[in-house]
Design a protein around this motif. Structure first.
Motif, PDB file in Angstrom:
ATOM      1  N   PRO A  77       0.799  -1.232   0.000  1.00  0.00           N
ATOM      2  CA  PRO A  77       0.000   0.000   0.000  1.00  0.00           C
ATOM      3  C   PRO A  77       0.825   1.273   0.000  1.00  0.00           C
ATOM      4  N   SER A  78       2.107   1.161   0.346  1.00  0.00           N
ATOM      5  CA  SER A  78       2.995   2.329   0.329  1.00  0.00           C
ATOM      6  C   SER A  78       3.702   2.510  -1.003  1.00  0.00           C
ATOM      7  N   ASN A  79       3.633   1.491  -1.859  1.00  0.00           N
ATOM      8  CA  ASN A  79       4.319   1.529  -3.150  1.00  0.00           C
ATOM      9  C   ASN A  79       3.636   0.537  -4.081  1.00  0.00           C
ATOM     10  N   LEU A  80       2.707   1.027  -4.885  1.00  0.00           N
ATOM     11  CA  LEU A  80       1.904   0.141  -5.732  1.00  0.00           C
ATOM     12  C   LEU A  80       2.713  -0.510  -6.856  1.00  0.00           C
ATOM     13  N   TYR A  81       3.973  -0.110  -7.007  1.00  0.00           N
ATOM     14  CA  TYR A  81       4.835  -0.787  -7.969  1.00  0.00           C
ATOM     15  C   TYR A  81       5.324  -2.135  -7.427  1.00  0.00           C
ATOM     16  N   GLU A  82       5.140  -2.379  -6.128  1.00  0.00           N
ATOM     17  CA  GLU A  82       5.444  -3.701  -5.565  1.00  0.00           C
ATOM     18  C   GLU A  82       4.132  -4.454  -5.423  1.00  0.00           C
ATOM     19  N   TYR A  83       4.073  -5.643  -5.978  1.00  0.00           N
ATOM     20  CA  TYR A  83       2.813  -6.377  -6.039  1.00  0.00           C
ATOM     21  C   TYR A  83       3.054  -7.883  -5.963  1.00  0.00           C
ATOM     22  N   LEU A  84       2.021  -8.606  -5.587  1.00  0.00           N
ATOM     23  CA  LEU A  84       2.059 -10.064  -5.607  1.00  0.00           C
ATOM     24  C   LEU A  84       2.333 -10.520  -7.036  1.00  0.00           C
ATOM     25  N   SER A  85       3.398 -11.296  -7.212  1.00  0.00           N
ATOM     26  CA  SER A  85       3.855 -11.662  -8.554  1.00  0.00           C
ATOM     27  C   SER A  85       3.753 -13.166  -8.758  1.00  0.00           C
ATOM     28  N   MET A  86       2.971 -13.563  -9.737  1.00  0.00           N
ATOM     29  CA  MET A  86       2.814 -14.982 -10.008  1.00  0.00           C
ATOM     30  C   MET A  86       4.108 -15.619 -10.508  1.00  0.00           C
ATOM     31  N   SER A  87       4.869 -14.931 -11.330  1.00  0.00           N
ATOM     32  CA  SER A  87       6.120 -15.513 -11.821  1.00  0.00           C
ATOM     33  C   SER A  87       7.119 -15.703 -10.685  1.00  0.00           C
ATOM     34  N   HIS A  88       7.185 -14.735  -9.759  1.00  0.00           N
ATOM     35  CA  HIS A  88       8.087 -14.874  -8.618  1.00  0.00           C
ATOM     36  C   HIS A  88       7.588 -15.956  -7.663  1.00  0.00           C
ATOM     37  N   CYS A  89       6.269 -16.095  -7.518  1.00  0.00           N
ATOM     38  CA  CYS A  89       5.726 -17.178  -6.690  1.00  0.00           C
ATOM     39  C   CYS A  89       6.065 -18.539  -7.284  1.00  0.00           C
ATOM     40  N   ARG A  90       5.887 -18.681  -8.591  1.00  0.00           N
ATOM     41  CA  ARG A  90       6.205 -19.968  -9.217  1.00  0.00           C
ATOM     42  C   ARG A  90       7.669 -20.321  -9.017  1.00  0.00           C
ATOM     43  N   THR A  91       8.547 -19.320  -9.085  1.00  0.00           N
ATOM     44  CA  THR A  91       9.973 -19.557  -8.861  1.00  0.00           C
ATOM     45  C   THR A  91      10.231 -19.978  -7.422  1.00  0.00           C
ATOM     46  N   ALA A  92       9.663 -19.218  -6.470  1.00  0.00           N
ATOM     47  CA  ALA A  92       9.912 -19.493  -5.057  1.00  0.00           C
ATOM     48  C   ALA A  92       9.354 -20.837  -4.623  1.00  0.00           C
ATOM     49  N   LEU A  93       8.195 -21.219  -5.168  1.00  0.00           N
ATOM     50  CA  LEU A  93       7.509 -22.438  -4.743  1.00  0.00           C
ATOM     51  C   LEU A  93       7.866 -23.657  -5.583  1.00  0.00           C
ATOM     52  N   ALA A  94       8.521 -23.430  -6.726  1.00  0.00           N
ATOM     53  CA  ALA A  94       8.797 -24.512  -7.682  1.00  0.00           C
ATOM     54  C   ALA A  94       7.499 -25.242  -8.023  1.00  0.00           C
ATOM     55  N   SER A  95       6.455 -24.472  -8.203  1.00  0.00           N
ATOM     56  CA  SER A  95       5.135 -25.032  -8.493  1.00  0.00           C
ATOM     57  C   SER A  95       4.302 -23.994  -9.231  1.00  0.00           C
ATOM     58  N   VAL A  96       3.341 -24.466 -10.031  1.00  0.00           N
ATOM     59  CA  VAL A  96       2.448 -23.540 -10.726  1.00  0.00           C
ATOM     60  C   VAL A  96       1.167 -23.290  -9.940  1.00  0.00           C
ATOM     61  N   VAL A  97       0.961 -23.991  -8.828  1.00  0.00           N
ATOM     62  CA  VAL A  97      -0.239 -23.790  -8.007  1.00  0.00           C
ATOM     63  C   VAL A  97       0.164 -23.779  -6.530  1.00  0.00           C
ATOM     64  N   PRO A  98      -0.027 -22.665  -5.825  1.00  0.00           N
ATOM     65  CA  PRO A  98       0.237 -22.645  -4.385  1.00  0.00           C
ATOM     66  C   PRO A  98      -0.707 -23.580  -3.635  1.00  0.00           C
ATOM     67  N   THR A  99      -0.215 -24.111  -2.522  1.00  0.00           N
ATOM     68  CA  THR A  99      -1.021 -24.971  -1.666  1.00  0.00           C
ATOM     69  C   THR A  99      -0.922 -24.479  -0.223  1.00  0.00           C
ATOM     70  N   VAL A 100      -1.717 -25.079   0.645  1.00  0.00           N
ATOM     71  CA  VAL A 100      -1.767 -24.652   2.040  1.00  0.00           C
ATOM     72  C   VAL A 100      -0.369 -24.683   2.661  1.00  0.00           C
ATOM     73  N   GLY A 101      -0.013 -23.601   3.326  1.00  0.00           N
ATOM     74  CA  GLY A 101       1.299 -23.455   3.941  1.00  0.00           C
ATOM     75  C   GLY A 101       2.276 -22.665   3.108  1.00  0.00           C
ATOM     76  N   ASP A 102       1.967 -22.451   1.834  1.00  0.00           N
ATOM     77  CA  ASP A 102       2.881 -21.725   0.949  1.00  0.00           C
ATOM     78  C   ASP A 102       2.838 -20.227   1.231  1.00  0.00           C
ATOM     79  N   ILE A 103       3.996 -19.605   1.116  1.00  0.00           N
ATOM     80  CA  ILE A 103       4.126 -18.157   1.244  1.00  0.00           C
ATOM     81  C   ILE A 103       4.177 -17.546  -0.145  1.00  0.00           C
TER      82      ILE A 103
END
Length: 230
Positions: A68-94
């Protein structure tokens, strides 16, 4: 002409007047309805939980989160896929931002867990490609309007986390549109790891079976709690 201006809706609907408060701050434990085809912005403080409910079981929710202090920072699906090594988050995933910072934890999901991180939000141009001649409500404009309704402007249009959206990837690496496998009143819960501004759109898609075989968008519901299941 395509709309290349992130802050400028191509058309308007009730999202522009649907703010839950002047800055998007919710009443805790209040049950809110997100009407079909519209969007809303909701502020979460670190430690609070957002529970999103699918009353019909067939409605997809395009889901975004911003700093909310910088709208240029956002939830990123590509970064999530990299961090999780998965295309679908599951319970417990950040879930992380485009700065690789923890934003939300997926703490509970009563559905079969079929969601999408691959498909871009629908927009006016997409519905034209699908044969619509007139303006069609769309998730991109719902995002723009939801932010405008609390006095903010979109800086970018990130790819959303498409809750309950069923986009099977075939063995030939192709995608196809399928109806959700979620059930009536399925819920998904996120805990905010930092202060975030969430935007949700009850996807207006009524041309493909994204919102069920009858192609009928429906309402979503949500509530914000102090954290933990409620």
């Amino acid at each position: 002409m395509p709309n290349f201006y992130p802050d400028m809706p191509t058309g308007l609907n009730d999202s522009i007047t649907g703010a839950i408060s002047s800055d998007g701050s919710p009443e805790l434990n209040k049950h809110y309805t997100l009407p079909a085809r519209t969007g809303v912005a909701v502020r979460l403080e670190a430690g609070q939980s957002l529970i999103v409910v699918n009353p019909t079981g067939t409605q997809v929710c395009d889901f975004w989160a911003f700093n909310p202090s910088n709208l240029y920072e956002y939830l990123s699906m590509s970064h999530c896929r990299t961090a999780l090594a998965s295309v679908v988050p599951t319970v417990g995933d950040i879930l992380v931002s485009n700065a690789r910072r923890s934003m939300l934890t997926l703490v509970r999901d009563t559905s079969p867990g079929v969601h999408d991180t691959v498909i871009a939000a629908c927009d006016h141009a997409r519905y034209q490609q699908l044969g619509c001649k007139e303006y069609h409500d769309n998730c991109t404009d719902n995002l723009r309007q939801a932010l405008k309704s609390i006095g903010l402007e979109a800086k970018v249009i990130p790819d959303p986390f498409n809750l309950w959206m069923n986009v099977p990837i075939t063995s030939a690496h192709r995608t196809k549109w399928a109806a959700p496998v979620s059930r009536p009143d399925d819920e998904i819960e996120f805990r905010a790891e930092v202060d975030v501004l969430v935007v949700m759109s009850a996807c207006p898609q009524d041309v493909t079976p994204v919102n069920g075989e009858n192609c009928a968008p429906s309402d979503l519901a949500y509530r914000v709690t102090l954290g933990g299941n409620a």
